[in-house]
Design an enzyme around this catalytic site. Structure first.
Site, short mmCIF file in Angstrom:
data_model
loop_
_atom_site.label_atom_id
_atom_site.label_comp_id
_atom_site.label_asym_id
_atom_site.label_seq_id
_atom_site.Cartn_x
_atom_site.Cartn_y
_atom_site.Cartn_z
N ASP A 137 0.86 -1.18 0.00
CA ASP A 137 0.00 0.00 0.00
C ASP A 137 0.90 1.23 0.00
O ASP A 137 1.39 1.66 1.04
CB ASP A 137 -0.89 -0.04 1.25
CG ASP A 137 -1.84 1.15 1.32
OD1 ASP A 137 -1.78 2.03 0.44
OD2 ASP A 137 -2.65 1.20 2.27
N HIS A 181 -12.92 8.53 -9.33
CA HIS A 181 -12.78 8.32 -7.89
C HIS A 181 -11.92 9.44 -7.32
O HIS A 181 -11.05 9.98 -8.02
CB HIS A 181 -12.16 6.96 -7.62
CG HIS A 181 -12.09 6.60 -6.16
ND1 HIS A 181 -13.10 6.86 -5.28
CD2 HIS A 181 -11.11 5.98 -5.43
CE1 HIS A 181 -12.77 6.41 -4.08
NE2 HIS A 181 -11.57 5.89 -4.15
N ASP A 221 -17.66 4.20 -0.44
CA ASP A 221 -16.39 3.88 0.20
C ASP A 221 -16.62 3.53 1.67
O ASP A 221 -17.76 3.30 2.11
CB ASP A 221 -15.43 5.06 0.02
CG ASP A 221 -13.97 4.64 -0.04
OD1 ASP A 221 -13.57 3.79 0.76
OD2 ASP A 221 -13.22 5.19 -0.88
N ASP A 272 -10.55 -3.40 -1.29
CA ASP A 272 -9.42 -2.48 -1.20
C ASP A 272 -8.49 -2.98 -0.09
O ASP A 272 -8.83 -3.90 0.66
CB ASP A 272 -9.94 -1.08 -0.90
CG ASP A 272 -8.92 0.01 -1.16
OD1 ASP A 272 -7.83 -0.29 -1.66
OD2 ASP A 272 -9.22 1.19 -0.85
N ASP A 300 -3.86 4.54 -5.80
CA ASP A 300 -4.01 5.93 -5.35
C ASP A 300 -3.13 6.89 -6.13
O ASP A 300 -2.08 7.34 -5.67
CB ASP A 300 -3.69 6.03 -3.85
CG ASP A 300 -4.66 5.22 -3.00
OD1 ASP A 300 -5.75 4.90 -3.50
OD2 ASP A 300 -4.33 4.91 -1.85
#
Length: 967
Positions: free
Chosen positions: A306, A699, A452, A565, A641
Site C-alpha cells: 500500500d 474516484h 467507500d 481495497d 491511489d
C-alpha cells in the site's frame, strides 16, 4: 473523517497521521526497502556472475515419458538439489528446482494454475560426459543440460532462444539448523575444515588443475583459518554471529524486527535471452511499458504494498505482482513465468543498454556489433524455483499459453464496462439520490455508483451506517428501477469489536492469521485495531463467500456488487505498511511465503460469494487493488491511489498495457486522480483517456472538492458528455473484445507491437494503444496541447479518423492538431466495428437497441469484424450456449453476416439500422438479400468528399444471415 465509537485517542491520532501523510506528501521512500535493505536481495545480488558452484550429476538422470529428473550438486557445501523438467503441450517447457532432502517442505504456490498442464513425452536424444540433450515432446525443441558448471540451453530447431544459469547466478539457500551454541560452532568449524580438505583433493573439484605444491599451500592456509575459527568459537557469545549480521535469521527494518525461524531460504536464477533487447511485463510498477536495465539501480520489485501517492518512473513495488516477463523481437515473442508468491526482485541487464540507435548502427557498419542480448535475474525470498517458459512464437501464442496455465480474463457483466461514479465518500442516501438524479438531469450516462468505507457502521464491513444509510434496500431499489447498480467496499481488515458479528464468527472459527507466538494477528487499519482473516484457508474463503448471501449481508440486493481495497494486505503499523513476514497462516506457512497471493484469495472468495448468492447463475463484479497471477479470473484491477497530475494521466497507459500483457485486461485508473484537485482541463482529458481504457471509473479522496461532471461549467460538461457517449457507443465492440480475452487470453487494450511485431518503431511506444486490432487511440495527455504526434503502423495499411473519416496511409508519424474537444482515434482499414449510437442513460437501457456497422475498407476493398451478444449478466452463454457470435465480412462489394459459432443461440430483436462504409466508391444501387433469398433495394447516401457511403435502414436482424450488395 468519521470517528469510531469506543475508539481510544491514540488510535484516532494514528489514523489521522496516516491520512494526513497520504494527502500532503508524496511517497516516503524510507518506508519501503531498497534491495540493499532487503537482506536476501543483497545476498543474492552480491553473487558475481561466472562463478557457479553448481554442477549437474548426469549419472543421476532419470527420464520417464512425462518428466526428467536430475540432481544438481552444490560443490561448495555438498547440498544436493533436484531438477525436474517437463515438456508441456502448447509449446511450453516447465522446470522446477527444489532441495533433494529439505529439513521441512518448501512452499509451492497453489491455486494459481487452473489445472495440471498436459505434458508431452520426453526422450534423451544425446548424452556424453559433459552434457545431455532432451527432446521436449517434438524434434524441434531441444534442451541441452551441461554438467559443469550447470547450465541449460533451449533450442528451437538450431536456434538458441534461451539459456538458464549461463551467468552462473543460480543460488539456492538450503534450509539448515541455526548454530547458537558453542558446540554447534565447534562442529561447524570441523565441517568447514573437512569441506576445505575435500575441495583440495576431490577429483571433480574446481581446483582440479591446481598443482601439488599449490595444494600444500592451500592446505596450510586452511589450517591457519581453522585455528582462527576455533579461537573465535571459544570466545564468549556477546556479539551477533555473521549469519545474523547478514539478516539470515533475523532482520530489522526501521522499528520492525523480522524473526526468521526457518533461516535463509532465498532462491535466485538467471536467464539469458540472445537476440532480444525488448522486455515487458512484471507489473505492477508506475513506469514505462518497456522495461529498463536495472544496472546501477534497484531491481524491479514484486511485493504487494500500500504505497501512498506513489512516485512515477521507478522500479518500486506497488499494489500487485505478476511474475511474468515477455521478451520480443521482430521474429519471436516468448515469456518467462516465475511461479513464486514471496517477495521477488527482478534484475534486467542488456548488452545494448545505453547505446543509441546511431551507436548500434556504427557497431553494425564496423562489423563489431554483438548479437543483442537481455539477461534477466529472478530473486525470491522463499519457496522453490518453478518456471514456465512460454515459447510463443508469436505474442498471441504467448497469451494463449499463459491463459492455459492461469486462466483468462473473466467475461465481465455488461454494466461493468460502462461508466462508474465514485468518491470517498458519498455522504448518505440523500447524497446518492442527488448524484444519481444529477446524471439524468444533465443527460450524462452512467451505470454504477460506489460507496467507500464511510458507508459502513464504524468501518464494520457487511454493515451500513444506521444514520446515514438506514434504508439501503430502498436506495438500491431506486437505482434498480433505473437499471443501475451500486458497489460497496468490503475490505479484509476486520474491526476487533466483541459486538461485531463478523469478528466474533471469524475468531470463534479460528480463521484469523496468527502471530509467530500463535495468537491472533492484530494490526491497525481504518477501523482501528483489526484482525486479518486467513484467506489461504479454503474453509475461511468458503465462510467469507457465504457472507455475501442476501440473508447474511443485510440490506444487499442483486444489484449490489463489491470492491476489495487494502488487500495487499495493508497494515498501517506493520513493516512497509503490510503484514509481518513471520505471521503464520494455515498449515504453518509464514506470511513471507504467501504474501503476494493474499489479495488474489480475497478477490476470489468475494467473487465466489457473489456467484453463490445467485445460485451460480449471475456473473460477479469485484474490483481489487492487490493482485497476482490468476487474478484475471475474478474481476477488475485499478492502478491505485494516483494523483491529479498530468504525469499520472500519462502513466495510466503503460500501467494498463503492462497488466494486459500478463492476462489482466480489466484495468483502469481513477479518473481525475485520487489525490489533489484536477484543473478542468486535466479532468476533461482524463475522461477522454478513461473512455478508451477498459475500466472506466471516477474516484477521489474525501478531502478533494466534489467533481461530478456538471460542476465544471457548461462547456466542460459537454466535453465530458461527449467522451461518455463515445464510450457507450462502442460498448458492443468493448464487450466483444472482452469475449475474445475470455476465450484466448489476448489483451483488450494492447501495445502496437502485438499487432505489428515486425515494426521496431512500435516497440517502445506507450502513449498510444490499440483496442483489439481495429481501434487505435492516442488520447491527449499533455497540458495545453495543441497537437500530438501519432504513429500509424502497418505497411500498406490505411487508418480512418473515426470523427472526420479522413483516410491516412501507414506507416507514418503525423502531427495531429488538437483542441480540448479532440480525442485522436482511428479505425484500421480492413475492419468492421459494431456500435450503438442511440443515446441512453446506461448500458442495460440499450440492450435491444439497433446497431450501426462501421465498415472501414482496406486498399484492397476488404473488411471483417465480429460481434458477441448474450444477456449481459449470466453464465448462460457458457452453460446453455445462449449467445450469438456473428461474423461480418466485406469482400467483392458484398457485406455478409454469418454465424461465427454455430453452437450459439440467443433471441434478440436487435437489428441493424445503419451501415457506414469508409473508403467506398459510389455505387449505382444497394440491395439486401435475406436467408430466404428475397432481395430488396436500400436507400443510401454517398459523400464524395470523404468517400463515405451510408446505407440507411437495412432493417435486418442482427441474429440472422444476410448480405448487402453494392453495384
Amino acid at each position: 473523517m468519521a470517528t469510531d465509537e469506543g475508539s481510544r485517542f491514540p488510535i484516532r491520532i494514528l489514523l489521522f497521521t496516516v491520512l494526513y501523510l497520504s494527502v500532503t506528501l508524496a511517497v516516503d521512500r524510507s518506508n519501503f526497502k531498497t534491495c540493499d535493505q532487503s537482506s536476501f536481495c543483497k545476498r543474492q545480488r552480491g553473487l558475481m556472475h561466472g562463478s557457479s558452484v553448481y554442477r549437474a550429476v548426469l549419472d543421476s538422470l532419470d527420464v520417464t515419458e512425462t518428466r526428467a529428473r536430475l540432481q544438481l550438486m552444490n560443490d561448495a557445501n555438498q547440498v544436493p538439489l533436484m531438477l525436474e523438467v517437463y515438456g508441456l503441450e502448447g509449446n511450453m517447457t516447465r522446470f522446477k528446482i527444489n532441495e533433494l532432502n529439505p529439513l521441512r517442505p518448501r512452499y509451492e504456490v497453489p491455486d494459481v494454475l487452473v489445472g495440471d498442464p498436459p505434458v508431452l513425452r520426453l526422450t534423451v536424444t544425446g548424452k556424453d560426459e559433459e552434457s545431455v540433450e532432451l527432446s521436449l515432446g517434438t524434434n524441434q525443441h531441444k534442451l541441452i543440460i551441461t554438467a559443469k558448471p550447470f547450465r541449460m540451453d533451449l533450442l528451437v530447431g538450431r536456434d538458441l532462444v534461451l539459456s538458464v544459469n549461463s551467468r552462473g547466478l543460480l543460488h539456492f539457500e538450503h534450509q539448515r539448523k541455526r548454530m547458537d551454541s558453542f558446540s554447534d560452532k565447534v562442529g561447524s568449524t570441523f565441517v568447514s575444515m573437512w569441506d576445505k580438505m575435500k575441495s583440495l583433493f576431490s577429483s571433480d573439484s574446481q581446483r582440479d588443475t591446481t598443482t601439488i605444491a599449490d595444494g600444500e599451500k592451500e592446505e596450510e592456509k586452511a589450517n591457519l583459518e581453522t585455528d582462527e575459527q576455533m579461537e573465535k568459537a571459544e570466545e564468549p557469545e556477546k556479539e551477533k554471529s555473521a549469519e545474523d549480521e547478514t539478516g539470515m535469521w533475523e532482520e530489522t527494518f526501521k522499528t520492525h524486527t523480522d524473526s526468521k525461524p526457518n533461516g535463509p531460504t532465498s532462491i535466485g536464477l538467471d536467464f539469458s535471452l540472445p537476440g532480444f533487447e525488448n522486455v515487458y511485463g512484471i507489473p505492477e510498477h508506475a513506469d514505462d511499458l518497456k522495461l529498463k536495465s536495472t544496472e546501477g539501480g534497484d531491481p524491479y520489485r514484486l511485493y504487494n504494498l500500500d504505497v501512498f501517492q506513489y512516485e512515477l518512473y521507478n522500479p518500486m513495488a506497488l499494489y500487485g505482482s505478476v511474475p511474468l516477463l515477455l521478451a520480443h523481437n521482430i521474429h519471436h515473442t516468448m515469456g518467462i513465468f516465475w511461479l513464486n508468491a514471496a517477495e521477488t526482485w527482478v534484475d534486467i541487464s542488456s548488452n545494448t543498454a545505453g547505446k543509441t540507435l546511431f551507436g548500434k548502427m556504427l557497431d553494425y557498419m564496423h562489423g563489431g556489433g554483438e548479437t543483442p542480448q537481455t539477461d534477466v535475474r529472478w530473486m525470491s525470498e522463499s519457496g522453490i524455483i518453478d518456471v514456465f517458459l512460454l515459447l510463443g512464437p508469436s505474442a498471441k501464442d504467448v497469451f494463449k499459453q499463459y491463459g492455459s496455465l492461469t486462466g483468462t480474463q473473466a467475461l465481465p457483466p455488461l454494466f461493468s464496462i460502462g461508466y462508474h461514479q465514485c468518491r470517498w465518500n458519498y455522504n448518505d442516501e440523500e447524497d446518492v439520490r442527488s448524484v444519481d438524479a444529477g446524471f439524468d438531469e444533465h443527460d450524462l450516462p452512467y451505470d454504477v455508483i460506489w460507496l467507500d468505507i464511510e458507508h459502513a457502521d464504524g468501518k464494520r464491513y457487511f454493515t451500513w451506517d444506521p444514520n446515514k444509510f438506514s434504508t439501503p434496500k430502498n436506495m438500491l431499489q431506486q437505482l434498480n428501477d433505473k437499471k443501475r447498480r451500486m458497489v460497496t467496499i468490503v475490505d479484509p481488515h476486520i474491526k476487533i469489536d466483541n459486538s461485531y458479528r463478523i469478528h466474533n464468527e471469524i475468531r470463534s472459527r479460528n480463521f484469523y492469521v496468527k502471530t509467530k507466538d500463535g495468537n491472533d494477528y492484530e494490526g491497525w487499519c481504518w477501523p482501528g485495531s483489526a484482525g486479518y482473516p486467513d484467506f489461504t484457508n479454503p474453509e475461511m474463503r468458503s465462510w467469507w463467500s457465504s457472507m455475501f448471501s442476501y440473508d447474511q449481508y443485510e440490506g444487499s440486493m442483486s444489484n449490489l456488487f463489491v470492491w476489495n481495497d487494502m488487500n495487499e494486505p495493508s497494515v498501517f503499523n506493520g513493516p512497509e505498511v503490510t503484514m509481518h513476514k513471520d505471521a503464520v497462516h494455515m498449515d504453518g506457512w509464514e506470511h513471507r511465503d504467501i504474501h503476494n497471493l493474499y489479495g488474489l484469495y480475497v478477490q476470489q472468495a468475494t467473487a465466489e460469494g457473489q456467484i453463490q448468492r445467485s445460485g451460480g447463475h449471475e456473473r460477479p463484479f469485484v474490483l481489487s487493488r492487490a493482485f497476482f497471477a490468476g487474478s484475471q479470473r475474478y474481476g477488475a484491477i485499478w492502478t491505485g491511489d494516483n494523483a491529479a497530475e498530468w504525469d499520472h494521466l500519462k502513466i495510466s497507459v503503460p500501467m494498463c498495457l503492462s497488466l494486459g500483457l500478463v492476462g489482466i485486461s480489466f484495468c483502469g485508473a481513477d479518473i481525475g486522480g485520487f489525490f489533489k484537485n484536477p484543473s478542468p482541463e486535466l479532468l476533461v482529458r482524463w475522461y477522454q483517456m478513461g473512455a478508451y481504457q477498459p475500466f472506466f471509473r471516477a474516484h477521489a479522496h474525501l478531502d478533494t472538492t466534489r467533481r461530478e461532471p456538471w460542476l465544471f461549467g457548461e462547456e466542460n460538461k459537454q466535453l465530458i458528455r461527449s467522451a461518455l457517449r463515445e464510450r457507450y457507443a462502442l460498448l458492443p465492440y468493448w464487450y466483444t473484445l472482452f469475449y475474445h480475452a475470455y476465450r484466448t487470453g489476448e489483451p483488450v487494450m494492447r501495445p502496437l507491437w502485438v499487432e505489428y511485431p515486425g515494426d521496431v518503431t512500435t516497440f517502445a511506444i506507450d502513449d498510444q494503444f490499440l483496442l483489439g486490432s481495429a481501434i487505435l487511440a492516442h488520447p491527449v495527455s499533455e497540458q495545453a496541447a495543441r497537437g500530438v504526434q501519432v504513429y500509424l503502423p502497418g505497411k500498406g495499411v490505411v487508418w480512418y479518423d473515426v470523427h472526420t473519416h479522413q483516410k491516412h496511409h501507414a506507416p507514418q508519424t503525423m502531427y495531429v492538431s488538437v483542441t480540448l474537444s479532440s480525442i485522436p482515434v482511428y479505425q484500421r482499414g480492413g475492419s468492421i466495428v459494431p456500435r450503438k449510437e442511440r443515446i441512453r442513460r446506461n448500458s442495460e437501457c440499450a440492450l435491444i437497441d439497433p446497431f450501426t456497422l462501421y465498415v472501414a475498407l482496406s486498399p484492397e476493398g476488404f473488411a471483417e469484424g465480429d460481434l458477441f451478444i448474450d444477456d449481459g449478466h449470466s453464465f448462460n452463454f457458457e452453460k446453455k450456449n445462449e449467445f450469438l457470435h456473428r461474423r461480418f465480412t466485406f469482400s467483392g462489394h458484398v457485406l455478409t453476416s454469418s454465424s461465427a459459432d454455430p453452437r450459439g443461440h440467443f433471441d434478440t430483436p436487435a437489428w441493424v439500422e445503419r451501415v457506414i462504409i469508409l473508403g467506398s466508391a459510389k455505387p449505382t444501387s444497394v440491395s439486401v438479400r435475406l436467408s430466404d433469398g428475397k432481395e430488396r433495394p436500400l436507400d443510401f447516401h454517398f459523400d464524395a468528399e470523404t468517400s463515405v457511403l451510408t446505407i440507411r435502414k437495412p432493417a435486418v436482424k442482427i441474429a440472422e444471415d444476410w448480405s448487402i450488395t453494392l453495384r
